[in-house]
Write an enzyme that holds these catalytic residues in place. Structure first.
Site, PDB file in Angstrom:
ATOM      1  N   GLY A 506      59.515  56.884 122.749  1.00  0.00           N
ATOM      2  CA  GLY A 506      59.274  58.086 122.525  1.00  0.00           C
ATOM      3  C   GLY A 506      57.724  58.262 122.405  1.00  0.00           C
ATOM      4  O   GLY A 506      56.897  56.972 122.270  1.00  0.00           O
ATOM      5  N   GLY A 511      50.579  58.017 119.457  1.00  0.00           N
ATOM      6  CA  GLY A 511      50.715  57.045 120.786  1.00  0.00           C
ATOM      7  C   GLY A 511      52.218  56.595 120.945  1.00  0.00           C
ATOM      8  O   GLY A 511      53.134  57.115 120.361  1.00  0.00           O
ATOM      9  N   VAL A 513      55.700  54.708 121.326  1.00  0.00           N
ATOM     10  CA  VAL A 513      56.597  53.742 120.571  1.00  0.00           C
ATOM     11  C   VAL A 513      57.665  52.946 121.605  1.00  0.00           C
ATOM     12  O   VAL A 513      58.151  53.482 122.488  1.00  0.00           O
ATOM     13  CB  VAL A 513      57.387  54.272 119.456  1.00  0.00           C
ATOM     14  CG1 VAL A 513      58.230  53.245 118.732  1.00  0.00           C
ATOM     15  CG2 VAL A 513      56.463  55.189 118.556  1.00  0.00           C
ATOM     16  N   ASP A 624      54.262  64.408 105.513  1.00  0.00           N
ATOM     17  CA  ASP A 624      54.759  64.869 106.694  1.00  0.00           C
ATOM     18  C   ASP A 624      56.311  64.616 106.994  1.00  0.00           C
ATOM     19  O   ASP A 624      56.659  64.027 107.826  1.00  0.00           O
ATOM     20  CB  ASP A 624      53.978  64.058 107.697  1.00  0.00           C
ATOM     21  CG  ASP A 624      53.957  64.662 109.087  1.00  0.00           C
ATOM     22  OD1 ASP A 624      54.291  65.830 109.170  1.00  0.00           O
ATOM     23  OD2 ASP A 624      53.693  64.041 110.104  1.00  0.00           O
TER      24      ASP A 624
END
Length: 815
Positions: A506, A511, A513, A624
């Site tokens: 993903g 950035g 993965v 988050d």
């Protein structure tokens, strides 16, 4: 006449009532029948394992749903059809017979008596007694693969033996039991070879099992019977709960417990990593699951075969680099008078074969130093002094717990250690001095800018200051990495096939993965900071500092990082089922998240959050929480990930402010998005949004372009007030039989997303509400963001900066 019939009926009921837990000569049981312990906790009857039509007789927990078998009688000779019986034979033995009256299993007691009975006790023990009530056989003496409360585990009794497979109860390759030589240890054997060990018994816990804290002190006891034999007993103090240990067919002991929702969960496992395999790194090797490779040699040692070692074959272990002083010819020695010493290793699983020495702690070192064959020593309050002679095998480095282990080393090795310590002191001094210089230069620059007005000088000086600050920052950052294993760029490039796109799992604001596989076979996920990203460096450093200090089964584990070639990469344990949103919102995938699994996921997230807020060494606010940051392991258990935006609170701190509001649209609490204030209650708000998304199967942002609807929170609030909350439930999980439970979760979700932080419960209260049937939950108040968030023509600047991409980290300006 009627009175006589009534009395006869009562008598029959009385006979049935007292014999429900007992098998007698006149009262056998057939395939369709069971006996149940008097407290209704256990039952004995016939069963078939999954994907297997054979019939077995077993004892199991009397809990609806999946059968948890704790003992099997005829494990080597199953029945081929539903025609078996369990009965007392003429010689008094308990037996399992098939339809032809052939004996498939028997208690095989040599004492002959024809007046026996078998009773299933409240402990789950099946006991065969004679007419005097004396026990002549019991199932606890011949266990299968399970260790339950009140059961004894002793070297003199038969060990636990695994099933051959999950579908075959016959005896498998693995066995487990106590090894009582010198200091008791619990072992798992693969046939006759050690496969895992617990480390020595320390009086309350096994010191080789990290996290085995005081909660276990009321669970496991080492006792002595009348004959002087030692045994362990599992005597869990909370009798209302159900907990047991099972040796599975893969050679792993799992601690399994029943939670308040009636679900069985694995709360501990004997094999958390490859380092838990006995002797993984060979003699004088040390295993650390956070390093790459996981095996290294103890200080003063080198690989026995460097070529094999480089290939990942570590079983040959290590050998000492040079001679010990005590091994040399003293008269010819150049270093005469320079004695051997010891290097201290912290947080260690001590080697196998410890020898206890009855001396005080301050005297533990001296006799080991005087004995040239004594290669290590350690001291633990519950055991005392321990010495090791000869090879050191099965040594492991823990991230927490464990004890200090002192390794014998030559004088030259001690000198090397001192030089390393001196380098660390020098590095620390340089960092402090550099910070002082940078700070002084900054003050000078400010003074010149204010009073001199010499633009050129100021410009040159400010450039020097920036360079100095960058150098200092880089030095400080590298110091932070010392607590975390460093992976080489080459190792990660090889693991990911040079970061090929087909290995990409993903991509987010940080950035891409990538999935990777190390040389030792361990699967990893590599999170690579994109060079084109305008954000991420601060988040990268924050995640290194924060998550490297955390250990919990519901938090993703950070294995290490890489800071070579101007790259910044984080290495995590690989989660085969990716993130929660890929199952919750992807219509193309089959629906495997039934209500039971979703409830387990919700509770797991809450437990991970409780650890962050209350139980970890640091108080962490995640900031988050969202579905894409909840990863699922192979059993679909949740793990909270992505700590790039997390913040550490001080011991007495409960709230903080920020000028940089970061997070994801739809999950940020109102006080955080509008005023930059964040606290535990901010995370609770995000958890509430998550809960409602999991129950409804819809994103909170799925209403964004629908002019006729509110947000998910507003939609939930409207349905709740109209007493139509059942319409919120995902059709894929709706079942009238569990409607009450799901509505209770919706109620809890609405309590979490209330507009004002003071009205929201803290996460400990949330977890209590999730796991217990609290009859009077408080009525929720108005959630945040219940109205339209603004049409495209009327959005505020802050709202326009928000991203609705659930993968991208959102950065908005604080008001």
């Amino acid at each position: 006449m009627r009175e006589s019939l009534f009395i006869l009926l009562l008598a029959c009921c009385f006979v049935v009532g007292i014999s429900i837990d007992t098998i007698t000569r006149t009262q056998p049981i057939e395939d369709s029948e069971t006996i149940v312990s008097s407290d209704q906790a256990y039952k004995l009857g016939f069963f078939s394992p999954a994907s297997n039509s054979d019939r077995y007789v077993g004892i199991m927990f009397n809990v609806p749903g999946t059968a948890h078998i704790i003992w099997v009688a005829n494990r080597e000779r199953p029945l081929n059809g539903p025609s078996g019986t369990v009965e007392i034979l003429e010689d008094g033995n308990l037996a399992v017979l098939n339809g032809k009256k052939e004996i498939l299993w028997s208690s095989n007691v040599s004492k002959s008596t024809n007046d026996t009975s078998a009773q299933l006790l409240d402990t789950g023990n099946l006991v065969l007694t004679d007419s005097n009530g004396t026990s002549i056989w019991e199932s606890f003496q011949v266990p299968t693969d399970t260790f339950v409360q009140k059961m004894r585990l002793s070297a003199s009794l038969i060990n636990l033996t695994s099933w051959k497979s999950a579908f075959d109860p016959s005896i498998g390759s693995f066995s487990s039991g106590l090894y009582l030589f010198q200091i008791p240890q619990l072992f798992i054997w693969n046939n006759s070879k050690p496969y895992w060990r617990s480390g020595p018994w320390g009086g309350n816990t096994f010191i080789g099992i990290p996290g085995m804290n005081s909660a276990y002190r009321n669970r496991l006891y080492l006792q002595e019977d009348n004959s002087g034999s030692m045994y362990f007993i599992n005597d869990y103090s909370d009798t209302s709960g159900m907990l047991y240990y099972m040796l599975n067919s893969s050679g792993v002991i799992n601690e399994v417990s029943l939670d308040g929702n009636g679900y069985w969960n694995i709360s501990w496992s004997s094999q958390e990593s490859q380092c838990d395999v006995y002797g993984k790194c060979g003699p004088f090797g040390i295993c650390n699951p956070r390093d790459s490779p996981i095996c290294a040699c103890l200080p003063g040692f080198q690989p026995r075969d460097r070529e094999e070692w480089s290939r990942g074959n570590w079983t040959g272990g290590c050998i000492r680099r040079g001679w010990l002083q005590c091994e040399r010819n003293q008269s010819a020695s150049e270093d005469q008078g320079k004695q051997d010493g010891y290097l201290k290793l912290k947080n260690m699983k001590v080697p196998d074969f410890p020898e206890p020495i009855a001396i005080p702690e301050e005297e533990c070192r001296s006799p080991c130093l005087q004995n040239c064959s004594c290669t290590a020593y350690a001291y633990y309050n519950g055991i005392g002094c321990m010495h090791w002679n000869g090879s050191l095998i099965d040594v492991q480095q823990f991230s927490f717990d464990g004890i200090d282990l002192y390794i014998r080393a030559a004088y030259s090795e001690l000198d090397t250690g001192k030089r390393k310590d001196m380098k660390a002191v020098i590095a620390s001094t340089v960092i402090v001095a550099s910070l002082l210089i940078a700070f002084s230069a900054y003050i000078c620059w400010k003074w010149l800018a204010k009073n001199k007005g010499k633009d050129q000088e100021v410009k040159l000086l400010s450039e020097d200051v920036i360079k100095m600050v960058n150098i200092v920052s880089d030095t400080v950052d590298r110091a932070k990495f010392e607590e975390l294993p460093l992976y080489s760029y080459e190792a990660l490039a090889n693991a990911t096939n040079n970061f090929q796109s087909k290995n990409m799992l993903g991509k987010g604001g940080f950035g891409p993965v990538y999935k990777g596989k190390l040389l030792d076979g361990q699967e990893i996920a590599v999170k690579r900071l994109s060079n084109s990203s305008s954000q991420g460096v601060e988040e990268f450093m924050n995640e290194v500092v924060v998550i490297s200090k955390l250990q919990h089964k519901n938090l993703v584990r950070l294995l290490g990082c890489c800071i070579e070639r101007e790259e910044k990469m984080l290495i995590y344990e690989y989660m085969p089922n990716k993130s929660l949103d890929s199952y919750l919102f992807d219509a193309s995938k089959p629906n495997i998240l039934d209500w039971r699994r979703r409830a387990i996921i919700i509770e797991g997230i809450a437990r991970g959050l409780l650890y962050l807020h209350r139980d970890s060494r640091l108080k962490i606010i995640h900031r988050d929480l969202k579905v894409s940051n909840i990863l699922l392991d192979e059993e679909l258990k949740p793990k909270i990930s992505d700590f790039g935006l997390a913040r550490i609170f001080g011991g007495n701190q409960d709230q903080a402010n920020t000028n940089r509001v970061v997070g994801t649209y739809g999950y940020m609490a109102p006080e955080y998005a509008m005023e930059g204030r964040f606290s535990e209650k901010s995370d609770v708000y995000g958890f509430g949004v998550l809960l409602l998304e999991i129950v409804s199967g819809r994103r909170n942002t799925s209403f964004y372009h629908d002019e006729n609807e509110l947000s998910l929170l507003g939609y939930s609030w409207r349905l709740w007030n109209e007493t139509q909350a059942t319409r919120l439930i995902d059709a894929a999980i709706y079942d009238q039989g569990i409607e009450h439970d799901i509505l209770r979760y919706i109620h809890i979700g609405l309590l979490c997303v209330q507009e004002f932080a003071k009205d929201r419960p803290d996460v400990s209260a949330v977890l209590l509400m999730l796991t217990t049937e609290i009859s009077n939950l408080p009525r929720p108040k108005l959630p945040g963001y219940t109205g339209r968030l603004g049409s495209p023509q009327s959005e505020s600047s802050a709202q326009r900066d928000c991203s609705i991409n659930d993968v991208t980290v959102t950065v908005v300006g604080g008001r």
